[in-house]
Design a protein around this motif. Structure first.
Motif, PDB file in Angstrom:
ATOM      1  N   GLU A  64       0.835  -1.197   0.000  1.00  0.00           N
ATOM      2  CA  GLU A  64       0.000   0.000   0.000  1.00  0.00           C
ATOM      3  C   GLU A  64       0.869   1.245   0.000  1.00  0.00           C
ATOM      4  N   ASN A  65       0.451   2.279  -0.744  1.00  0.00           N
ATOM      5  CA  ASN A  65       1.162   3.555  -0.755  1.00  0.00           C
ATOM      6  C   ASN A  65       0.878   4.340   0.521  1.00  0.00           C
ATOM      7  N   ILE A  66       1.935   4.665   1.265  1.00  0.00           N
ATOM      8  CA  ILE A  66       1.825   5.494   2.458  1.00  0.00           C
ATOM      9  C   ILE A  66       2.506   6.822   2.159  1.00  0.00           C
ATOM     10  N   LEU A  67       1.808   7.923   2.366  1.00  0.00           N
ATOM     11  CA  LEU A  67       2.408   9.235   2.191  1.00  0.00           C
ATOM     12  C   LEU A  67       3.162   9.613   3.458  1.00  0.00           C
ATOM     13  N   HIS A  68       4.458   9.831   3.302  1.00  0.00           N
ATOM     14  CA  HIS A  68       5.314  10.248   4.419  1.00  0.00           C
ATOM     15  C   HIS A  68       5.648  11.722   4.209  1.00  0.00           C
ATOM     16  N   ILE A  69       5.148  12.573   5.096  1.00  0.00           N
ATOM     17  CA  ILE A  69       5.435  14.004   5.041  1.00  0.00           C
ATOM     18  C   ILE A  69       6.451  14.325   6.119  1.00  0.00           C
ATOM     19  N   SER A  70       7.641  14.788   5.699  1.00  0.00           N
ATOM     20  CA  SER A  70       8.682  15.081   6.688  1.00  0.00           C
ATOM     21  C   SER A  70       8.335  16.314   7.494  1.00  0.00           C
ATOM     22  N   GLY A  71       7.685  17.307   6.855  1.00  0.00           N
ATOM     23  CA  GLY A  71       7.338  18.551   7.533  1.00  0.00           C
ATOM     24  C   GLY A  71       8.433  19.596   7.514  1.00  0.00           C
ATOM     25  N   GLU A  72       9.587  19.278   6.911  1.00  0.00           N
ATOM     26  CA  GLU A  72      10.747  20.161   7.000  1.00  0.00           C
ATOM     27  C   GLU A  72      10.496  21.541   6.386  1.00  0.00           C
ATOM     28  N   ILE A  73       9.693  21.587   5.334  1.00  0.00           N
ATOM     29  CA  ILE A  73       9.341  22.854   4.686  1.00  0.00           C
ATOM     30  C   ILE A  73       7.828  22.876   4.526  1.00  0.00           C
ATOM     31  N   TYR A  74       7.224  24.034   4.724  1.00  0.00           N
ATOM     32  CA  TYR A  74       5.799  24.150   4.468  1.00  0.00           C
ATOM     33  C   TYR A  74       5.520  23.772   3.013  1.00  0.00           C
ATOM     34  N   GLY A  75       4.443  23.013   2.803  1.00  0.00           N
ATOM     35  CA  GLY A  75       4.128  22.586   1.446  1.00  0.00           C
ATOM     36  C   GLY A  75       2.735  22.004   1.361  1.00  0.00           C
ATOM     37  N   ALA A  76       2.349  21.597   0.147  1.00  0.00           N
ATOM     38  CA  ALA A  76       1.021  21.039  -0.076  1.00  0.00           C
ATOM     39  C   ALA A  76       1.072  19.950  -1.140  1.00  0.00           C
ATOM     40  N   LEU A  77       0.419  18.849  -0.835  1.00  0.00           N
ATOM     41  CA  LEU A  77       0.120  17.835  -1.834  1.00  0.00           C
ATOM     42  C   LEU A  77      -1.285  18.156  -2.332  1.00  0.00           C
ATOM     43  N   THR A  78      -1.436  18.432  -3.616  1.00  0.00           N
ATOM     44  CA  THR A  78      -2.665  19.005  -4.159  1.00  0.00           C
ATOM     45  C   THR A  78      -3.269  18.116  -5.226  1.00  0.00           C
ATOM     46  N   THR A  79      -4.564  17.841  -5.130  1.00  0.00           N
ATOM     47  CA  THR A  79      -5.213  17.056  -6.170  1.00  0.00           C
ATOM     48  C   THR A  79      -5.158  17.811  -7.500  1.00  0.00           C
ATOM     49  N   LYS A  80      -4.984  17.072  -8.571  1.00  0.00           N
ATOM     50  CA  LYS A  80      -4.984  17.695  -9.892  1.00  0.00           C
ATOM     51  C   LYS A  80      -6.389  18.071 -10.325  1.00  0.00           C
ATOM     52  N   GLN A  81      -7.385  17.424  -9.723  1.00  0.00           N
ATOM     53  CA  GLN A  81      -8.771  17.674 -10.105  1.00  0.00           C
ATOM     54  C   GLN A  81      -9.496  18.470  -9.022  1.00  0.00           C
ATOM     55  N   GLU A  82     -10.593  19.097  -9.434  1.00  0.00           N
ATOM     56  CA  GLU A  82     -11.516  19.723  -8.492  1.00  0.00           C
ATOM     57  C   GLU A  82     -12.597  18.713  -8.115  1.00  0.00           C
ATOM     58  N   TYR A  83     -13.149  18.870  -6.908  1.00  0.00           N
ATOM     59  CA  TYR A  83     -14.199  17.962  -6.436  1.00  0.00           C
ATOM     60  C   TYR A  83     -15.341  18.772  -5.833  1.00  0.00           C
TER      61      TYR A  83
END
Length: 493
Positions: A284-303
């Motif tokens: 399974e894909n697990i998203l690991h966010i280090s947090g070292e820099i402010y950022g965003a994982l953003t959907t390519k689509q609108e919902y």
């Protein structure tokens, strides 16, 4: 429909104009034709839902016209680029990023096989077969087509001769959301015959309808969940990295005065510190966010009108500027506008707060408003959600009313354990659900548009934040809904 040229001028432009004139008669759309850059003013562009660049080329705008164009896109409008649109203002980075690629060269005009990705059900290609043959001038691009676009069609390089990009996957048509606008581009459209080809005519008509937000791509099923982390996550998500804090090591040119939000962001799909990485665990894909820099994982689509469900847990690492504060992340929804509207890193949005001890709180970011049943007790400084309480406004437009409301109660699992978060969004109503319980109900989502009007906000992209704390997400699923789920509605009375 804009067809100004500052470099090569295509002989097919009159055929394209003729096609748009026929489209004008067929649809009763209001279509204006221009080759004058002076038409690119903020006031004039307000008249239009979509700009079509028909074989524009070369340098055609001054700095004032560029700013008006950028504002037009940021205001949520549409753009359709045809063929040489990618050969326009080649030294302007913003336009290259908006279109998604920059023209380099091409072989002679010839037939080639084009493959269409029908899975999106995009209105520009719904009428086409998976495999079609077109005669055109097959563009090569200076760099690989940008990761942030959604590829709709690729041309098979083995089916034609001459200059090529030497890749098995040569994109030729795509779409994406960019800085608030809806962007479509196709490399087709060189020949006069193109504009008499019914297939191409329907493609452009469908592209315009989508860019005008009048026709939609495929929505998630109402019967089963779509896992947004399944397969190759880059097909569903973009990464945007903000400004590195002054303490970040291993990067060049870090601003020594940066507090993590007052300096230039690293930008779109530029993540040299691997703040966002996907790791495999039991397949399974697990998203690991280090947090070292402010950022965003953003959907390519609108919902719009959806049920989002995911799991998260905290890691151990924390970073400046939050070494002495609670671990923090967040789920931003109904995201719209520029990528860096808030703190140079997040979009204007509503927020489902993900913070230790505050799981499910609400924040409004950069122009949003919402109403929440809530109260503020004597001696306290903040509002708290209460079922059947008075409906109070919350706004990110000014300090009062505030942009923050606390959840009704704490339902977070202990540190290190997985939590299940659910976001229910339907026609302006939202429920923040933590481990099966509605901890906050919100109503009448809205925002302030470019004309300073307060209007409904019921859809947008979704962002998962990096905010100075290590955090893990998995099993991110979404499905469409036609009404609010009864089991959660009952919890809110």
């Amino acid at each position: 429909m804009f067809s100004k040229t500052g470099a090569f001028r295509h002989k097919s432009i009159p055929a394209g104009v003729e096609f748009f004139n026929s489209l004008k008669k067929e649809t009763n759309w209001k279509i204006d034709f221009s080759e004058n850059g002076n038409d690119f003013t903020t006031e004039n562009l307000k008249k239009y839902n979509v700009l079509v660049f028909l074989n524009t080329s070369g340098d055609i705008f001054d700095e004032y016209q560029k700013k008006a164009f950028q504002k037009y896109i940021a205001n949520g409008n549409g753009f359709v680029g045809i063929h040489a649109a990618s050969d326009t203002e080649k030294e302007w980075p913003w336009l290259a990023e908006m279109i998604g690629a920059t023209f380099k060269d091409h072989p002679k005009v010839q037939n080639a096989t084009v493959y269409f990705d029908k899975s999106t059900e995009h209105p520009a290609i719904n009428h086409l077969k998976k495999k079609e043959v077109f005669k055109d001038e097959w563009y090569n691009f200076l760099k690989p087509v940008a990761k942030h676009v959604n590829i709709l069609a690729t041309v098979d390089e083995s089916s034609y001769k001459g200059n090529q990009m030497n890749t098995k996957n040569h994109p030729i048509t795509w779409f994406h959301h960019f800085d608030g606008g809806r962007i479509f581009y196709t490399g087709l459209g060189h020949t006069e015959e193109s504009y008499a080809d019914v297939r191409f005519q329907k493609m452009i008509k469908g592209a315009i309808l989508w860019a005008a937000d009048l026709a939609q791509i495929k929505k998630p099923s109402t019967k089963k969940w779509t896992n947004l982390f399944e397969g190759d996550p880059s097909k569903n998500w973009d990464v945007f990295i903000g400004a590195p804090h002054a303490t970040v090591k291993g990067l060049e040119n870090v601003d020594p005065k940066s507090d993590g939000k007052n300096a230039a962001p690293l930008g779109l799909n530029k993540d040299p510190k691997k703040v966002f990485i996907f790791e495999k665990e039991n397949g399974e894909n697990i998203l690991h966010i280090s947090g070292e820099i402010y950022g965003a994982l953003t959907t390519k689509q609108e919902y719009e009108n959806y049920h989002l469900k995911l799991q998260f847990k905290w890691g151990e690492q924390i970073w400046e500027p939050r070494l002495k504060r609670k671990r923090d992340s967040g789920i931003l929804y109904h995201c719209y506008g520029a990528k860096d509207a808030f703190w140079n890193v997040w979009m204007s949005s509503q927020e489902f707060q993900v913070q230790e001890g505050d799981l499910g709180d609400y924040y409004g970011l950069s122009g949003t408003l919402i109403d929440i049943p809530s109260e503020i007790k004597e001696g306290e400084k903040e509002f708290k959600y209460i079922k059947n309480g008075d409906l109070n406004p919350f706004s990110s437009l000014q300090r009062l009313p505030p942009n923050h409301c606390n959840k009704g109660f704490d339902n977070e699992n202990p540190h290190g354990q997985w939590n299940t978060l659910e976001l229910i969004s339907f026609e302006g109503t939202s429920y923040h659900v933590v481990n099966g319980k509605v901890v906050l109900a919100l109503y009448n989502s809205r925002y302030k548009n470019s004309d300073d009007e307060i209007v409904p906000l019921t859809k947008g992209r979704i962002q998962i934040q990096s905010e100075a704390a290590e955090v893990f997400y998995k099993n991110v699923q979404i499905k469409s809904i036609r009404k609010l789920p009864i089991k959660f509605e009952k919890q809110t009375n």
